[in-house]
Design a protein around this motif. Structure first.
Motif, PDB file in Angstrom:
ATOM      1  N   GLN A  57    -108.178  50.117 -72.260  1.00  0.00           N
ATOM      2  CA  GLN A  57    -106.828  50.347 -72.765  1.00  0.00           C
ATOM      3  C   GLN A  57    -105.782  50.453 -71.653  1.00  0.00           C
ATOM      4  O   GLN A  57    -104.667  49.937 -71.791  1.00  0.00           O
ATOM      5  CB  GLN A  57    -106.792  51.638 -73.577  1.00  0.00           C
ATOM      6  N   TYR A  58    -106.158  51.114 -70.554  1.00  0.00           N
ATOM      7  CA  TYR A  58    -105.158  51.469 -69.542  1.00  0.00           C
ATOM      8  C   TYR A  58    -105.393  50.858 -68.166  1.00  0.00           C
ATOM      9  O   TYR A  58    -104.505  50.905 -67.317  1.00  0.00           O
ATOM     10  CB  TYR A  58    -105.100  52.998 -69.383  1.00  0.00           C
ATOM     11  N   GLY A  59    -106.578  50.313 -67.920  1.00  0.00           N
ATOM     12  CA  GLY A  59    -106.880  49.803 -66.594  1.00  0.00           C
ATOM     13  C   GLY A  59    -107.473  50.899 -65.714  1.00  0.00           C
ATOM     14  O   GLY A  59    -108.101  51.846 -66.200  1.00  0.00           O
ATOM     15  N   CYS A  60    -107.236  50.787 -64.442  1.00  0.00           N
ATOM     16  CA  CYS A  60    -107.798  51.729 -63.465  1.00  0.00           C
ATOM     17  C   CYS A  60    -107.305  53.152 -63.732  1.00  0.00           C
ATOM     18  O   CYS A  60    -106.107  53.386 -63.890  1.00  0.00           O
ATOM     19  CB  CYS A  60    -107.379  51.280 -62.066  1.00  0.00           C
ATOM     20  N   PHE A  61    -108.239  54.115 -63.796  1.00  0.00           N
ATOM     21  CA  PHE A  61    -107.814  55.488 -64.042  1.00  0.00           C
ATOM     22  C   PHE A  61    -108.615  56.452 -63.179  1.00  0.00           C
ATOM     23  O   PHE A  61    -109.722  56.159 -62.715  1.00  0.00           O
ATOM     24  CB  PHE A  61    -107.952  55.859 -65.527  1.00  0.00           C
ATOM     25  N   ALA A  62    -108.047  57.622 -62.947  1.00  0.00           N
ATOM     26  CA  ALA A  62    -108.674  58.658 -62.127  1.00  0.00           C
ATOM     27  C   ALA A  62    -109.050  59.848 -62.987  1.00  0.00           C
ATOM     28  O   ALA A  62    -108.345  60.195 -63.933  1.00  0.00           O
ATOM     29  CB  ALA A  62    -107.733  59.106 -61.009  1.00  0.00           C
ATOM     30  N   GLY A  63    -110.149  60.492 -62.631  1.00  0.00           N
ATOM     31  CA  GLY A  63    -110.539  61.761 -63.234  1.00  0.00           C
ATOM     32  C   GLY A  63    -110.287  62.877 -62.251  1.00  0.00           C
ATOM     33  O   GLY A  63    -110.505  62.705 -61.042  1.00  0.00           O
ATOM     34  N   VAL A  64    -109.824  64.021 -62.740  1.00  0.00           N
ATOM     35  CA  VAL A  64    -109.463  65.143 -61.868  1.00  0.00           C
ATOM     36  C   VAL A  64    -110.066  66.431 -62.416  1.00  0.00           C
ATOM     37  O   VAL A  64    -110.018  66.685 -63.621  1.00  0.00           O
ATOM     38  CB  VAL A  64    -107.925  65.297 -61.763  1.00  0.00           C
ATOM     39  N   ASP A  65    -110.606  67.242 -61.517  1.00  0.00           N
ATOM     40  CA  ASP A  65    -111.129  68.555 -61.912  1.00  0.00           C
ATOM     41  C   ASP A  65    -111.022  69.506 -60.727  1.00  0.00           C
ATOM     42  O   ASP A  65    -110.731  69.082 -59.603  1.00  0.00           O
ATOM     43  CB  ASP A  65    -112.578  68.452 -62.372  1.00  0.00           C
ATOM     44  N   GLU A  66    -111.264  70.792 -60.997  1.00  0.00           N
ATOM     45  CA  GLU A  66    -111.142  71.815 -59.949  1.00  0.00           C
ATOM     46  C   GLU A  66    -112.365  72.702 -59.919  1.00  0.00           C
ATOM     47  O   GLU A  66    -113.176  72.709 -60.846  1.00  0.00           O
ATOM     48  CB  GLU A  66    -109.896  72.670 -60.177  1.00  0.00           C
ATOM     49  N   VAL A 101    -104.865  63.830 -56.148  1.00  0.00           N
ATOM     50  CA  VAL A 101    -104.441  62.536 -56.690  1.00  0.00           C
ATOM     51  C   VAL A 101    -103.632  61.768 -55.657  1.00  0.00           C
ATOM     52  O   VAL A 101    -103.818  60.557 -55.457  1.00  0.00           O
ATOM     53  CB  VAL A 101    -103.623  62.730 -57.985  1.00  0.00           C
ATOM     54  N   GLU A 102    -102.734  62.453 -54.977  1.00  0.00           N
ATOM     55  CA  GLU A 102    -101.892  61.789 -53.979  1.00  0.00           C
ATOM     56  C   GLU A 102    -102.704  61.298 -52.784  1.00  0.00           C
ATOM     57  O   GLU A 102    -102.273  60.393 -52.064  1.00  0.00           O
ATOM     58  CB  GLU A 102    -100.801  62.745 -53.506  1.00  0.00           C
ATOM     59  N   GLY A 103    -103.897  61.872 -52.589  1.00  0.00           N
ATOM     60  CA  GLY A 103    -104.737  61.456 -51.483  1.00  0.00           C
ATOM     61  C   GLY A 103    -105.643  60.273 -51.782  1.00  0.00           C
ATOM     62  O   GLY A 103    -106.356  59.798 -50.886  1.00  0.00           O
ATOM     63  N   LEU A 104    -105.623  59.781 -52.995  1.00  0.00           N
ATOM     64  CA  LEU A 104    -106.441  58.619 -53.347  1.00  0.00           C
ATOM     65  C   LEU A 104    -105.938  57.376 -52.630  1.00  0.00           C
ATOM     66  O   LEU A 104    -104.733  57.144 -52.525  1.00  0.00           O
ATOM     67  CB  LEU A 104    -106.413  58.382 -54.856  1.00  0.00           C
ATOM     68  N   GLY A 105    -106.872  56.556 -52.188  1.00  0.00           N
ATOM     69  CA  GLY A 105    -106.486  55.317 -51.518  1.00  0.00           C
ATOM     70  C   GLY A 105    -106.134  54.200 -52.486  1.00  0.00           C
ATOM     71  O   GLY A 105    -105.636  53.148 -52.078  1.00  0.00           O
ATOM     72  N   VAL A 106    -106.387  54.414 -53.773  1.00  0.00           N
ATOM     73  CA  VAL A 106    -106.071  53.446 -54.830  1.00  0.00           C
ATOM     74  C   VAL A 106    -105.178  54.156 -55.838  1.00  0.00           C
ATOM     75  O   VAL A 106    -105.471  55.288 -56.232  1.00  0.00           O
ATOM     76  CB  VAL A 106    -107.356  52.937 -55.523  1.00  0.00           C
ATOM     77  N   ARG A 107    -104.105  53.495 -56.251  1.00  0.00           N
ATOM     78  CA  ARG A 107    -103.213  54.124 -57.223  1.00  0.00           C
ATOM     79  C   ARG A 107    -103.702  53.847 -58.645  1.00  0.00           C
ATOM     80  O   ARG A 107    -103.804  52.694 -59.068  1.00  0.00           O
ATOM     81  CB  ARG A 107    -101.785  53.612 -57.056  1.00  0.00           C
ATOM     82  N   PRO A 108    -103.979  54.886 -59.418  1.00  0.00           N
ATOM     83  CA  PRO A 108    -104.450  54.682 -60.793  1.00  0.00           C
ATOM     84  C   PRO A 108    -103.303  54.388 -61.753  1.00  0.00           C
ATOM     85  O   PRO A 108    -102.152  54.731 -61.483  1.00  0.00           O
ATOM     86  CB  PRO A 108    -105.099  56.034 -61.124  1.00  0.00           C
ATOM     87  N   GLU A 109    -103.644  53.780 -62.872  1.00  0.00           N
ATOM     88  CA  GLU A 109    -102.665  53.539 -63.931  1.00  0.00           C
ATOM     89  C   GLU A 109    -102.568  54.743 -64.867  1.00  0.00           C
ATOM     90  O   GLU A 109    -101.578  54.914 -65.569  1.00  0.00           O
ATOM     91  CB  GLU A 109    -103.068  52.296 -64.744  1.00  0.00           C
ATOM     92  N   LEU A 110    -103.605  55.568 -64.860  1.00  0.00           N
ATOM     93  CA  LEU A 110    -103.673  56.743 -65.729  1.00  0.00           C
ATOM     94  C   LEU A 110    -104.474  57.820 -65.004  1.00  0.00           C
ATOM     95  O   LEU A 110    -105.369  57.519 -64.218  1.00  0.00           O
ATOM     96  CB  LEU A 110    -104.355  56.386 -67.052  1.00  0.00           C
ATOM     97  N   ILE A 111    -104.135  59.080 -65.274  1.00  0.00           N
ATOM     98  CA  ILE A 111    -104.849  60.211 -64.687  1.00  0.00           C
ATOM     99  C   ILE A 111    -105.321  61.116 -65.815  1.00  0.00           C
ATOM    100  O   ILE A 111    -104.509  61.554 -66.642  1.00  0.00           O
ATOM    101  CB  ILE A 111    -103.939  61.000 -63.729  1.00  0.00           C
ATOM    102  N   LEU A 112    -106.619  61.379 -65.871  1.00  0.00           N
ATOM    103  CA  LEU A 112    -107.190  62.279 -66.864  1.00  0.00           C
ATOM    104  C   LEU A 112    -107.612  63.565 -66.164  1.00  0.00           C
ATOM    105  O   LEU A 112    -108.387  63.526 -65.208  1.00  0.00           O
ATOM    106  CB  LEU A 112    -108.390  61.641 -67.562  1.00  0.00           C
ATOM    107  N   VAL A 113    -107.103  64.686 -66.646  1.00  0.00           N
ATOM    108  CA  VAL A 113    -107.316  65.980 -66.001  1.00  0.00           C
ATOM    109  C   VAL A 113    -108.129  66.880 -66.921  1.00  0.00           C
ATOM    110  O   VAL A 113    -107.798  67.030 -68.103  1.00  0.00           O
ATOM    111  CB  VAL A 113    -105.965  66.652 -65.667  1.00  0.00           C
ATOM    112  N   ASP A 114    -109.154  67.493 -66.380  1.00  0.00           N
ATOM    113  CA  ASP A 114    -109.948  68.423 -67.178  1.00  0.00           C
ATOM    114  C   ASP A 114    -109.112  69.639 -67.562  1.00  0.00           C
ATOM    115  O   ASP A 114    -108.361  70.179 -66.753  1.00  0.00           O
ATOM    116  CB  ASP A 114    -111.170  68.881 -66.381  1.00  0.00           C
ATOM    117  N   GLY A 115    -109.248  70.081 -68.815  1.00  0.00           N
ATOM    118  CA  GLY A 115    -108.527  71.276 -69.256  1.00  0.00           C
ATOM    119  C   GLY A 115    -107.474  70.970 -70.296  1.00  0.00           C
ATOM    120  O   GLY A 115    -107.565  69.972 -71.017  1.00  0.00           O
ATOM    121  N   SER A 166    -102.980  62.768 -68.772  1.00  0.00           N
ATOM    122  CA  SER A 166    -103.351  63.436 -70.015  1.00  0.00           C
ATOM    123  C   SER A 166    -104.420  64.468 -69.711  1.00  0.00           C
ATOM    124  O   SER A 166    -105.281  64.253 -68.854  1.00  0.00           O
ATOM    125  CB  SER A 166    -103.894  62.439 -71.044  1.00  0.00           C
ATOM    126  N   ALA A 167    -104.357  65.594 -70.419  1.00  0.00           N
ATOM    127  CA  ALA A 167    -105.383  66.625 -70.292  1.00  0.00           C
ATOM    128  C   ALA A 167    -106.509  66.334 -71.274  1.00  0.00           C
ATOM    129  O   ALA A 167    -106.266  65.901 -72.402  1.00  0.00           O
ATOM    130  CB  ALA A 167    -104.780  67.998 -70.561  1.00  0.00           C
TER     131      ALA A 167
END
Length: 221
Positions: A23-32, A110-124, A136-137
């Protein structure tokens, strides 16, 4: 009961990722990792997985043994399209509060990624402000999204390693064993040995201990 294979464990997560990617192309997952402890920084990780180089066995880091997390972490770093681990230190936690410090660490990851994602999914249930792409959370995302699971593993293993380093600098507190969480052993060590620069002064019972010590000193003046 037959034990599930690593591929069977991670298959539903990768299926979710495939749908998002379609649906969105390249995306990143984020957690802490490390929101609750009484000591140490909070750590966040962002990961963009390569669908052509899957890491079998991904799951919520809390459901994995320490040994399994340590085995998966280098595979994630090796096979991911991009990954970054970032931090917010104790001073930032006490100054901003733990929620805002966590959001800051996530933004840095996220800002430290060497590839820019089209979407960011964050846990929580919330996302940092000012991210370089729509976000999106995802509640319980570390058990639903492979990229978030990978981020949770990198964040957890990186923070555990940092706390093991602090254990050598501040012996007697047991940081390597409990990672700074408020165990009975840790609280007793604080009472006996005092507060270190790595303790979160805005967290209870550290905050009350500091206030009590200050009140006692004033009584003795």
């Amino acid at each position: 009961m037959k034990r599930r294979t690593d591929e069977e464990i991670s298959a539903p997560l990768y299926a979710y990722d495939a749908d998002i990617r379609a649906q969105y192309g390249c995306f990143a997952g984020v957690d802490e990792a490390g929101r609750g402890p009484l000591a140490g920084p909070v750590c966040a990780a962002a990961v963009i997985l390569d669908p052509d180089r899957p890491v079998e066995g991904l799951n919520d880091s809390k459901k994995l043994s320490a040994a399994r997390r340590e085995a998966l972490a280098p595979l994630i770093r090796e096979r991911a399209l991009a990954w970054c681990v970032a931090w917010a230190d104790v001073h930032e936690i006490d100054t901003l509060n733990i929620l805002q410090a966590t959001m800051l660490a996530m933004k840095r990851a996220v800002e430290g990624l060497g590839v820019r994602p089209e979407l960011i999914l964050v846990d929580g249930n919330r996302t940092p402000q000012g991210l370089p792409a729509p976000a999106s959370a995802v509640v319980k995302g570390d058990a639903r999204v492979a990229a978030i699971s990978a981020a949770s593993i990198l964040a957890k293993t990186a923070r555990d390693a940092r706390m093991a380093e602090l254990d050598k600098i501040y012996p007697g507190y047991g940081f390597a064993a409990h990672a700074g969480y408020g165990t009975a052993r840790h609280v007793e060590a604080i009472r006996t040995l005092g507060i270190t620069p790595e303790h979160r002064r805005s967290f209870e019972p550290v905050k009350s201990m500091i206030a009590g010590k200050a009140a006692k000193e004033n009584e003795n003046d």
